[in-house]
Design a protein around this motif. Structure first.
Motif, PDB file in Angstrom:
ATOM      1  N   ARG A 452       0.857  -1.176   0.000  1.00 54.90           N
ATOM      2  CA  ARG A 452       0.000   0.000   0.000  1.00 54.90           C
ATOM      3  C   ARG A 452       0.896   1.229   0.000  1.00 54.90           C
ATOM      4  N   SER A 453       0.479   2.232  -0.724  1.00 51.51           N
ATOM      5  CA  SER A 453       1.311   3.421  -0.863  1.00 51.51           C
ATOM      6  C   SER A 453       1.098   4.362   0.315  1.00 51.51           C
ATOM      7  N   LYS A 454       2.182   4.990   0.718  1.00 48.10           N
ATOM      8  CA  LYS A 454       2.122   6.003   1.774  1.00 48.10           C
ATOM      9  C   LYS A 454       2.711   7.291   1.206  1.00 48.10           C
ATOM     10  N   SER A 455       1.913   8.335   1.221  1.00 51.36           N
ATOM     11  CA  SER A 455       2.353   9.618   0.671  1.00 51.36           C
ATOM     12  C   SER A 455       3.121  10.407   1.726  1.00 51.36           C
ATOM     13  N   ILE A 456       4.265  10.956   1.313  1.00 54.23           N
ATOM     14  CA  ILE A 456       5.125  11.709   2.221  1.00 54.23           C
ATOM     15  C   ILE A 456       5.410  13.084   1.621  1.00 54.23           C
ATOM     16  N   LEU A 457       5.265  14.134   2.426  1.00 54.21           N
ATOM     17  CA  LEU A 457       5.674  15.471   2.009  1.00 54.21           C
ATOM     18  C   LEU A 457       6.627  16.012   3.061  1.00 54.21           C
ATOM     19  N   ILE A 458       7.791  16.457   2.619  1.00 58.88           N
ATOM     20  CA  ILE A 458       8.856  16.877   3.526  1.00 58.88           C
ATOM     21  C   ILE A 458       9.067  18.385   3.410  1.00 58.88           C
ATOM     22  N   ASP A 459       8.924  19.074   4.525  1.00 59.06           N
ATOM     23  CA  ASP A 459       9.218  20.501   4.583  1.00 59.06           C
ATOM     24  C   ASP A 459      10.363  20.712   5.580  1.00 59.06           C
ATOM     25  N   LYS A 460      11.019  21.815   5.467  1.00 66.44           N
ATOM     26  CA  LYS A 460      12.137  22.101   6.393  1.00 66.44           C
ATOM     27  C   LYS A 460      11.631  22.885   7.605  1.00 66.44           C
ATOM     28  N   GLN A 461      12.367  22.800   8.702  1.00 66.24           N
ATOM     29  CA  GLN A 461      12.060  23.605   9.874  1.00 66.24           C
ATOM     30  C   GLN A 461      12.490  25.052   9.614  1.00 66.24           C
ATOM     31  N   SER A 462      11.580  25.997   9.866  1.00 63.11           N
ATOM     32  CA  SER A 462      11.877  27.412   9.642  1.00 63.11           C
ATOM     33  C   SER A 462      10.878  28.241  10.430  1.00 63.11           C
ATOM     34  N   ASN A 463      10.962  29.555  10.278  1.00 63.61           N
ATOM     35  CA  ASN A 463       9.995  30.438  10.941  1.00 63.61           C
ATOM     36  C   ASN A 463       8.876  30.868  10.001  1.00 63.61           C
ATOM     37  N   THR A 464       8.787  30.184   8.836  1.00 64.29           N
ATOM     38  CA  THR A 464       7.772  30.551   7.837  1.00 64.29           C
ATOM     39  C   THR A 464       6.378  30.138   8.307  1.00 64.29           C
ATOM     40  N   ILE A 465       5.438  31.059   8.176  1.00 64.51           N
ATOM     41  CA  ILE A 465       4.029  30.773   8.466  1.00 64.51           C
ATOM     42  C   ILE A 465       3.301  30.617   7.130  1.00 64.51           C
ATOM     43  N   GLU A 466       2.620  29.488   6.941  1.00 63.89           N
ATOM     44  CA  GLU A 466       1.940  29.241   5.665  1.00 63.89           C
ATOM     45  C   GLU A 466       0.816  30.256   5.458  1.00 63.89           C
ATOM     46  N   PRO A 467       0.687  30.781   4.250  1.00 64.77           N
ATOM     47  CA  PRO A 467      -0.349  31.795   3.998  1.00 64.77           C
ATOM     48  C   PRO A 467      -1.769  31.292   4.243  1.00 64.77           C
ATOM     49  N   ASN A 468      -2.011  30.000   4.040  1.00 64.15           N
ATOM     50  CA  ASN A 468      -3.362  29.484   4.216  1.00 64.15           C
ATOM     51  C   ASN A 468      -3.687  29.153   5.670  1.00 64.15           C
TER      52      ASN A 468
END
Length: 514
Positions: A452-468
């Motif tokens: 079974r597939s597992k979807s992974i999304l990798i972001d870095k640690q930062s002080n960025t606040i997502e616009p949404n």
């Protein structure tokens, strides 16, 4: 547990040995062990699993004559059928899986949209855990081996329930024992449909079933309440379509083998042979002549063509279909009756009408029902009316026409100018449509079916606040509206506008948080 299953020789009809029904206690033990083994296999590298399958392959190669003996005794196959379709087929499939598994099972890098700039996306293909395979009686070695070892190669523990009619008890254990790891990872659960029901109730992580459409529907009703994923390889009534421009000798030979290999006891056997009007008479004449040359026998050294019918109930079905057709006006051009207790003569039948049972139901025997057709559109419409859609074959020198018809047919696989050959390429997925089932075995699609597939999304640690993210503001709303316009409107300056809009959104997000 009581000894309540008698396994008989398909050739002599005499008992060979007895089986014990697994029973509820046995089912619990199978799953306790399988769950533990599934956890252990998650830590076993693919390379080690590949080596384990190679050990089994070596055993099969070195003991092929013994394996053929056992298969022939329980199924009544000819030696050539057993050697080619069972032993060679298994080795070919496993070799392909071993070679291609690293590429197919590895983590995938996938693209990330520009709106998620700075992140990375992956897909992990992870084993289900415990796979239950319910195998049929007609190819007891091939299907047991390819499914069990494919599931193992993908990292699963396996519970295999062979058919109680051709369980190959002892042989399967010996083959799996060629690898200490596989011996622990694959368990054999012998028994009838009662055992199958108990195994399903114990909640495997995925079920693979090969068998009749009738039994498949019963299994689906049971698994629907349990929400267990299941793949079904069910019955077929496969068509062979012969146009007017073929080489008659070769095409007749293909029709014979496609309809009669394994005494017709294959879900992909040719059960509807459509011949173009212009060559119909000559084709049928040659077909009958060649059919009558076939050697019907078993216990051979590799020089027989047609073996026994494996089960008594299948012989009864074949006889019922032929007698029903005969009584309603069909012409039996050759064959049409038993030979001894366990054989049925290869039979060519013409003048078939829709009210005949053999026209609509899967026969699973050495019959060649022959039909006429006059045009491409006519034969496509006629063959697509059937509820089955497993495989088909098209025969013509005009390859453009053949491919056009192949695309139009409602079937899971189509061979052009050959028959049952899609099954011979381990890289091609195998499975049907409509009442022939769903899901695919073999090829990359088949190997991935054990994961079974597992979807992974990798972001870095930062002080960025997502616009949404919160809070929502009117200014952010307007910026998102502008973003949609930029993203989905063709404009030469699109990328520049997108970058500017994105920067404004990020700036607005920081202000909103502050």
């Amino acid at each position: 547990m009581s000894e309540n299953i008698v396994v008989k020789s398909a050739v002599t009809g005499q008992p060979i040995y007895r089986l014990q029904e697994a029973g509820q206690d046995g089912v619990h033990r199978f799953f306790d062990k399988a769950r533990t083994m599934a956890e252990e296999l998650r830590q076993v590298p693919l390379q080690q699993r590949q080596h384990a399958v190679e050990q089994v392959m070596d055993y099969i190669r070195d003991n092929k004559e013994y394996i053929v003996d056992r298969i022939c005794e329980e199924t009544g196959k000819t030696r050539t059928d057993a050697l080619v379709s069972e032993v060679l087929g298994v080795l070919d499939n496993l070799k392909w899986n071993i070679h291609n598994a690293p590429r197919i099972l590895k983590d995938e890098k996938v693209s990330t949209p520009i709106t998620l700039l700075g992140t990375k996306s992956r897909i992990y293909h992870e084993p289900y855990g415990v796979i239950l395979k319910i195998a049929p009686w007609n190819y007891p070695f091939h299907i047991a081996m390819t499914f069990s070892l494919g599931a193992f190669l993908a990292g699963n523990a396996v519970i295999l329930k062979p058919s109680e009619l051709t369980p190959l008890q002892g042989l399967l254990e010996e083959v799996f024992s060629a690898s200490p790891l596989i011996k622990r990872a694959v368990q054999l659960a012998y028994g009838t449909g009662i055992t199958a029901q108990q195994l399903i109730t114990a909640r495997p992580d995925k079920i693979f079933f090969t068998g009749s459409s009738r039994t498949g529907k019963r299994i689906l009703k049971q698994v629907s309440d349990l929400l267990i994923p299941a793949e079904m390889e069910l019955g077929g009534k496969d068509q062979m379509i012969v146009f007017e421009d073929v080489n008659l000798k070769r095409t007749v030979a293909g029709a014979l083998w496609g309809a009669l290999t394994n005494a017709g006891q294959s879900c992909t056997s040719v059960e509807r042979l459509y011949i173009h009007d212009s060559i119909y008479d000559e084709f049928v004449k040659q077909l009958v002549m060649e059919t009558e040359k076939l050697v019907v026998n078993t216990g051979d050294r590799g020089d027989s063509d047609i073996g026994a019918i494996t089960t008594d109930f299948q012989l009864d079905i074949i006889e019922q279909h032929v007698e029903d057709a005969r009584s309603k006006g069909a012409k039996i051009l050759t064959g049409g009756h038993r030979l001894g207790d366990n054989f049925y003569l290869p039979t060519v039948i013409t003048d078939i009408t829709p009210d005949m049972t053999l026209h609509t139901e899967e026969t699973f025997g050495p019959l060649i029902p022959v039909y006429r057709f006059s045009s491409e559109n006519e034969v496509i419409r006629e063959t697509n009316r059937f509820c089955y859609g497993l495989t088909a074959s098209i025969w013509s020198k005009d390859l453009k026409r053949a491919e056009r018809v192949a695309r139009a047919l409602e079937a899971g696989a189509v061979s052009i100018n050959n028959v049952m050959l899609t099954e011979g390429n381990p890289a091609l997925p195998f499975g049907g449509v409509k009442e022939s089932g769903f899901g695919r075995a073999k090829g990359a699609e088949g190997l991935l079916g054990f994961t079974r597939s597992k979807s992974i999304l990798i972001d870095k640690q930062s002080n960025t606040i997502e616009p949404n993210w919160y809070p929502c503001t009117m200014k952010k709303y307007r910026k998102f509206s502008q973003l949609i316009e930029v993203l989905f409107t063709k404009n030469p300056a699109r990328l520049l506008k997108l970058a500017l809009t994105g920067m404004k959104l990020e700036s607005e997000a920081k202000k909103a948080r502050g």
